[in-house]
Design a protein around this motif. Sequence first.
Motif, PDB file in Angstrom:
ATOM      1  N   PHE A   1      -3.388   9.742  12.849  1.00  0.00           N
ATOM      2  CA  PHE A   1      -4.595  10.470  12.561  1.00  0.00           C
ATOM      3  C   PHE A   1      -5.354  10.030  13.579  1.00  0.00           C
ATOM      4  O   PHE A   1      -5.596   9.197  14.342  1.00  0.00           O
ATOM      5  N   ARG A   2      -6.643  10.766  13.349  1.00  0.00           N
ATOM      6  CA  ARG A   2      -7.854  10.452  14.067  1.00  0.00           C
ATOM      7  C   ARG A   2      -8.588   9.254  13.665  1.00  0.00           C
ATOM      8  O   ARG A   2      -8.857   9.077  12.651  1.00  0.00           O
ATOM      9  N   ALA A   3      -8.915   8.322  14.800  1.00  0.00           N
ATOM     10  CA  ALA A   3      -9.691   7.309  14.479  1.00  0.00           C
ATOM     11  C   ALA A   3     -10.792   6.752  15.669  1.00  0.00           C
ATOM     12  O   ALA A   3     -10.323   7.092  16.855  1.00  0.00           O
ATOM     13  N   SER A   4     -11.939   6.415  15.283  1.00  0.00           N
ATOM     14  CA  SER A   4     -12.626   5.974  16.249  1.00  0.00           C
ATOM     15  C   SER A   4     -12.530   4.398  16.826  1.00  0.00           C
ATOM     16  O   SER A   4     -11.748   3.824  16.334  1.00  0.00           O
ATOM     17  N   THR A   5     -12.928   4.007  17.718  1.00  0.00           N
ATOM     18  CA  THR A   5     -12.841   2.606  18.179  1.00  0.00           C
ATOM     19  C   THR A   5     -13.486   1.868  17.300  1.00  0.00           C
ATOM     20  O   THR A   5     -12.856   0.729  17.041  1.00  0.00           O
ATOM     21  N   THR A   6     -14.472   2.123  16.374  1.00  0.00           N
ATOM     22  CA  THR A   6     -14.800   1.155  15.267  1.00  0.00           C
ATOM     23  C   THR A   6     -13.818   1.249  14.251  1.00  0.00           C
ATOM     24  O   THR A   6     -13.483  -0.034  13.659  1.00  0.00           O
ATOM     25  N   ASP A   7     -13.063   2.415  13.809  1.00  0.00           N
ATOM     26  CA  ASP A   7     -11.834   2.514  12.907  1.00  0.00           C
ATOM     27  C   ASP A   7     -10.692   1.523  13.439  1.00  0.00           C
ATOM     28  O   ASP A   7     -10.173   0.825  12.725  1.00  0.00           O
ATOM     29  N   VAL A   8     -10.652   1.458  14.669  1.00  0.00           N
ATOM     30  CA  VAL A   8      -9.483   0.706  15.472  1.00  0.00           C
ATOM     31  C   VAL A   8      -9.746  -0.740  15.060  1.00  0.00           C
ATOM     32  O   VAL A   8      -8.859  -1.454  14.656  1.00  0.00           O
ATOM     33  N   ASP A   9     -10.841  -1.308  15.317  1.00  0.00           N
ATOM     34  CA  ASP A   9     -11.356  -2.668  14.734  1.00  0.00           C
ATOM     35  C   ASP A   9     -11.116  -3.109  13.260  1.00  0.00           C
ATOM     36  O   ASP A   9     -10.536  -4.177  13.012  1.00  0.00           O
ATOM     37  N   GLU A  10     -11.360  -2.110  12.373  1.00  0.00           N
ATOM     38  CA  GLU A  10     -11.241  -2.176  10.866  1.00  0.00           C
ATOM     39  C   GLU A  10      -9.866  -2.261  10.792  1.00  0.00           C
ATOM     40  O   GLU A  10      -9.493  -2.962  10.005  1.00  0.00           O
ATOM     41  N   LEU A  11      -9.040  -1.274  11.129  1.00  0.00           N
ATOM     42  CA  LEU A  11      -7.719  -1.072  10.756  1.00  0.00           C
ATOM     43  C   LEU A  11      -6.938  -2.565  11.255  1.00  0.00           C
ATOM     44  O   LEU A  11      -6.197  -2.911  10.461  1.00  0.00           O
ATOM     45  N   CYS A  12      -7.261  -3.070  12.431  1.00  0.00           N
ATOM     46  CA  CYS A  12      -6.689  -4.075  13.002  1.00  0.00           C
ATOM     47  C   CYS A  12      -7.246  -5.284  12.200  1.00  0.00           C
ATOM     48  O   CYS A  12      -6.300  -6.192  11.925  1.00  0.00           O
ATOM     49  N   ALA A  13      -8.251  -5.430  11.549  1.00  0.00           N
ATOM     50  CA  ALA A  13      -8.827  -6.649  10.589  1.00  0.00           C
ATOM     51  C   ALA A  13      -7.972  -6.516   9.605  1.00  0.00           C
ATOM     52  O   ALA A  13      -7.490  -7.402   8.957  1.00  0.00           O
ATOM     53  N   VAL A  14      -7.850  -5.375   8.888  1.00  0.00           N
ATOM     54  CA  VAL A  14      -7.237  -5.288   7.513  1.00  0.00           C
ATOM     55  C   VAL A  14      -5.677  -5.500   7.760  1.00  0.00           C
ATOM     56  O   VAL A  14      -4.982  -6.323   7.053  1.00  0.00           O
ATOM     57  N   ALA A  15      -5.157  -5.155   8.928  1.00  0.00           N
ATOM     58  CA  ALA A  15      -3.669  -5.499   9.375  1.00  0.00           C
ATOM     59  C   ALA A  15      -3.435  -6.993   9.476  1.00  0.00           C
ATOM     60  O   ALA A  15      -2.628  -7.796   8.991  1.00  0.00           O
ATOM     61  N   LEU A  16      -4.522  -7.580  10.207  1.00  0.00           N
ATOM     62  CA  LEU A  16      -4.403  -9.075  10.496  1.00  0.00           C
ATOM     63  C   LEU A  16      -4.521  -9.775   8.997  1.00  0.00           C
ATOM     64  O   LEU A  16      -3.772 -10.665   8.636  1.00  0.00           O
ATOM     65  N   HIS A  17      -5.334  -9.393   8.243  1.00  0.00           N
ATOM     66  CA  HIS A  17      -5.613  -9.952   6.941  1.00  0.00           C
ATOM     67  C   HIS A  17      -4.183  -9.945   6.023  1.00  0.00           C
ATOM     68  O   HIS A  17      -3.828 -10.686   5.629  1.00  0.00           O
ATOM     69  N   GLU A  18      -3.576  -8.743   5.970  1.00  0.00           N
ATOM     70  CA  GLU A  18      -2.517  -8.405   5.124  1.00  0.00           C
ATOM     71  C   GLU A  18      -1.381  -9.423   5.721  1.00  0.00           C
ATOM     72  O   GLU A  18      -0.641  -9.637   4.959  1.00  0.00           O
ATOM     73  N   LEU A  19      -1.181  -9.334   7.010  1.00  0.00           N
ATOM     74  CA  LEU A  19      -0.169 -10.022   7.628  1.00  0.00           C
ATOM     75  C   LEU A  19      -0.348 -11.555   7.717  1.00  0.00           C
ATOM     76  O   LEU A  19       0.446 -12.492   8.124  1.00  0.00           O
ATOM     77  N   ASN A  20      -1.552 -12.023   7.620  1.00  0.00           N
ATOM     78  CA  ASN A  20      -2.132 -13.424   7.556  1.00  0.00           C
ATOM     79  C   ASN A  20      -1.800 -14.011   8.972  1.00  0.00           C
ATOM     80  O   ASN A  20      -1.050 -15.082   9.077  1.00  0.00           O
ATOM     81  N   GLY A  21      -2.148 -12.969   9.694  1.00  0.00           N
ATOM     82  CA  GLY A  21      -1.812 -13.445  11.340  1.00  0.00           C
ATOM     83  C   GLY A  21      -2.827 -14.194  11.829  1.00  0.00           C
ATOM     84  O   GLY A  21      -3.895 -14.910  11.281  1.00  0.00           O
TER      85      GLY A  21
END
Length: 144
Positions: free
Chosen positions: A106-126
């Motif tokens: 999907f389309r995502a801005s660079t701000t979206d990238v950081d938000e998606l990375c943050a949520v992935a990091l949280h979900e994976l407890n990385g």
Amino acid sequence: MDREFDSLLQRAFEAYRQKQVDFEAAISRFTQWNLVEEKCSLEFSGSHAQSRVFPVTPVATYLPKEQDWAWVWANDAFPRLSRSKSSVLKGLSLKTGYKIFETPYFRASTTDVDELCAVALHELNGTAVFKIKDQSPWGLYVVE
């Protein structure tokens, strides 16, 4: 659900920022890195034969010019292990109610990238998110 997701995103983003700072400090003594996709590992090395290896979960690729985000779990260019580890992130769709987590690209801005990375990091407890931005597409990995 929006209020819950906003709360999750805020908590995840705050943790993401701090974890990025901490990880940068932890790897600052190293001068090189090597990502081994087949093993889902990231090795840092430096002078005096110093090295440190981290397991990683590949998250996504991102083309900044086109603003295209693609989940690794949906990308056959990645090894099976990478796709398998990444597929855990599809579960965020059920947890959040947002179908974006099960949409292959999907389309995502660079701000979206950081938000998606943050949520992935949280979900994976990385530990942090390692971003490879010196290539196209960017590679985004949660460091375990």
